[in-house]
Design a protein around this motif. Structure first.
Motif, mmCIF file in Angstrom:
data_model
loop_
_atom_site.group_PDB
_atom_site.id
_atom_site.type_symbol
_atom_site.label_atom_id
_atom_site.label_comp_id
_atom_site.label_asym_id
_atom_site.label_seq_id
_atom_site.Cartn_x
_atom_site.Cartn_y
_atom_site.Cartn_z
ATOM 1 N N ILE B 65 -47.458 -48.498 -22.226
ATOM 2 C CA ILE B 65 -46.962 -49.081 -21.025
ATOM 3 C C ILE B 65 -46.360 -50.376 -21.595
ATOM 4 C CG2 ILE B 65 -49.422 -48.062 -19.568
ATOM 5 C CD1 ILE B 65 -50.589 -50.754 -19.048
ATOM 6 N N HIS B 66 -45.270 -50.953 -19.954
ATOM 7 C CA HIS B 66 -44.817 -52.065 -19.733
ATOM 8 C C HIS B 66 -45.420 -52.243 -18.019
ATOM 9 C CE1 HIS B 66 -41.868 -49.020 -17.774
ATOM 10 N NE2 HIS B 66 -42.092 -49.682 -17.080
ATOM 11 N N THR B 67 -45.130 -53.714 -17.693
ATOM 12 C CA THR B 67 -45.824 -54.265 -16.966
ATOM 13 C C THR B 67 -43.957 -54.651 -16.242
ATOM 14 O OG1 THR B 67 -45.117 -56.653 -17.768
ATOM 15 C CG2 THR B 67 -47.110 -55.958 -18.110
ATOM 16 N N ILE B 68 -44.362 -54.261 -15.170
ATOM 17 C CA ILE B 68 -43.270 -54.698 -13.814
ATOM 18 C C ILE B 68 -43.752 -55.891 -12.722
ATOM 19 C CG2 ILE B 68 -42.446 -53.153 -12.312
ATOM 20 C CD1 ILE B 68 -43.365 -50.913 -12.428
ATOM 21 N N PRO B 69 -42.152 -56.963 -12.844
ATOM 22 C CA PRO B 69 -42.817 -57.904 -12.398
ATOM 23 C C PRO B 69 -42.070 -57.499 -10.225
ATOM 24 C CG PRO B 69 -40.465 -57.479 -13.124
ATOM 25 C CD PRO B 69 -41.668 -56.352 -13.852
ATOM 26 N N ASP B 92 -35.580 -51.360 -20.523
ATOM 27 C CA ASP B 92 -34.104 -51.779 -19.589
ATOM 28 C C ASP B 92 -33.299 -51.127 -19.206
ATOM 29 O OD1 ASP B 92 -33.970 -53.891 -21.776
ATOM 30 O OD2 ASP B 92 -33.199 -52.505 -22.971
ATOM 31 N N HIS B 93 -34.543 -50.346 -17.355
ATOM 32 C CA HIS B 93 -34.435 -50.035 -16.151
ATOM 33 C C HIS B 93 -34.568 -50.561 -15.196
ATOM 34 C CE1 HIS B 93 -38.252 -48.313 -17.576
ATOM 35 N NE2 HIS B 93 -38.709 -48.509 -16.601
ATOM 36 N N VAL B 94 -34.029 -50.502 -14.198
ATOM 37 C CA VAL B 94 -34.409 -50.766 -13.087
ATOM 38 C C VAL B 94 -35.615 -50.738 -12.131
ATOM 39 C CG1 VAL B 94 -33.667 -51.684 -10.810
ATOM 40 C CG2 VAL B 94 -32.210 -51.862 -12.555
ATOM 41 N N HIS B 95 -36.087 -51.589 -11.825
ATOM 42 C CA HIS B 95 -37.566 -50.853 -10.935
ATOM 43 C C HIS B 95 -37.375 -51.063 -9.017
ATOM 44 C CE1 HIS B 95 -38.844 -51.690 -15.039
ATOM 45 N NE2 HIS B 95 -40.148 -50.407 -15.159
ATOM 46 N N PHE B 96 -38.287 -50.297 -8.632
ATOM 47 C CA PHE B 96 -37.945 -50.297 -7.542
ATOM 48 C C PHE B 96 -39.430 -50.043 -6.870
ATOM 49 C CE2 PHE B 96 -37.928 -48.093 -3.101
ATOM 50 C CZ PHE B 96 -36.408 -48.755 -2.919
ATOM 51 N N TYR B 105 -41.371 -47.888 -8.596
ATOM 52 C CA TYR B 105 -40.900 -46.339 -8.939
ATOM 53 C C TYR B 105 -39.940 -47.264 -10.398
ATOM 54 C CZ TYR B 105 -41.134 -43.620 -5.057
ATOM 55 O OH TYR B 105 -42.342 -42.835 -3.891
ATOM 56 N N CYS B 106 -40.041 -46.538 -11.516
ATOM 57 C CA CYS B 106 -39.953 -46.604 -12.574
ATOM 58 C C CYS B 106 -37.946 -45.937 -12.285
ATOM 59 C CB CYS B 106 -39.631 -46.519 -14.392
ATOM 60 S SG CYS B 106 -41.268 -47.721 -14.584
ATOM 61 N N LEU B 107 -36.928 -46.399 -12.463
ATOM 62 C CA LEU B 107 -35.951 -45.788 -12.284
ATOM 63 C C LEU B 107 -34.804 -45.731 -13.916
ATOM 64 C CD1 LEU B 107 -34.113 -47.662 -9.001
ATOM 65 C CD2 LEU B 107 -35.285 -45.479 -8.872
HETATM 66 MN MN MN Z 1 -40.603 -49.172 -15.921
#
Ligand code: MN
Ligand code: MN
Ligand code: ZN
Ligand code: ZN
Lengths: 139, 139
Positions: B65-69, B92-96, B105-107
């Motif tokens: 898993i990865h953390t999301i700021p 390396d994707h954008v988060h919303f 969401y992981c975009l």
């Molecule tokens: Mn993500």
DNA sequence: TATGCCAATGCAACAATGTTGCAAAATATT
DNA sequence: AATATTTTGCAACATTGTTGCATTGGCATA
């Protein structure tokens, strides 16, 4: 390029108190962003923790400072530009946090890129936070 | 497109325990990202808080898993793609994050833009987190 | 399938961070 | 200067995250 502490407070209809003057002065003098803990240290036992929390909150609401999202999910604050007055923020610049020294910079000249999102998503704010090594810390 | 819980754990040389299976399953089933508190709720009193913290930490280290700021500085986690195995992340994707419902969401299809920074700054990671209204919440 | 080693868990205790209510003090207004 | 309003400090509490250690459970090996 000068910044008047008292002027700023008045402009935002805030009463002039010791804590507000001292804390705002810290921001003006500081190169990078400040965390709550930084302020608590710098100001010694002068102010109560709660007062610092409330002062920061007030400054954010008034558009005097803005929060900075960081990769390690710690809360940092930095001075806003004039454009942010009145509770509306326009800090559309990139933020940088040094992996080594932790200093957080506002890169005022680097604006956040426009993105196109999938259908159905509307954008209210875009935050870009870059990590890496700052000028001082590259070896 | 299927995801084998046990396979993933084995692939990462983790022993198969109840907490790891259940928590990883939560991520697989979940649409958006999960906060620690979400997991604590979903799993009831089944696991100790500390176990959840340690499990999440392990999953992040292994690249599961990865953390999301997020703009509000709360910690969220989401499943990584296969590319992240071995502790090296390539998310390396954008988060919303939705201002209304809080869903994150992981975009995966929107990759973070390349930036050019002032001299002296080296980039190790770029996080882009967008706030706004998600599909469900626009009215 | 039973044995034993090592890793993972639960528990307790603690630290850090943030919030709220309320009386006292400071600031602004008249 | 007197009064009204805001802000502060304190206490108490909530939430989030960390650490040490005894107990439990998974896994390899016999
Ligand atoms: Mn993500
Ligand atoms: Mn900034
Ligand atoms: Zn640095
Ligand atoms: Zn939503």
């Amino acid at each position: 390029m000068m910044y008047s502490i008292v002027e700023t407070l008045k402009k935002n209809q805030l009463s002039i108190t010791d804590s507000r003057k001292k804390i705002l002065e810290l921001f003006v003098r500081s190169k990078g962003a400040l965390a709550h803990a930084d302020i608590e240290h710098e100001s010694g036992t002068e102010f109560d923790r709660v007062t610092i929390y409330r002062t920061l909150q007030t400054f954010v609401e008034k558009g005097i400072i803005h929060t900075i999202p960081t990769a390690d999910n710690s809360v940092r604050y930095a001075l806003c530009k004039d454009a942010c007055a009145g509770g509306h923020h326009h800090d559309d610049h990139v933020h940088f946090m040094c992996d080594d020294c932790g200093t957080t910079y506002c890169l005022d000249n680097i604006s956040v890129p426009k993105l196109s999102l999938p259908d159905g998503f509307t954008i209210s704010q875009t935050d870009v936070v870059v990590s890496g090594k700052c000028r001082k810390c590259r070896s």
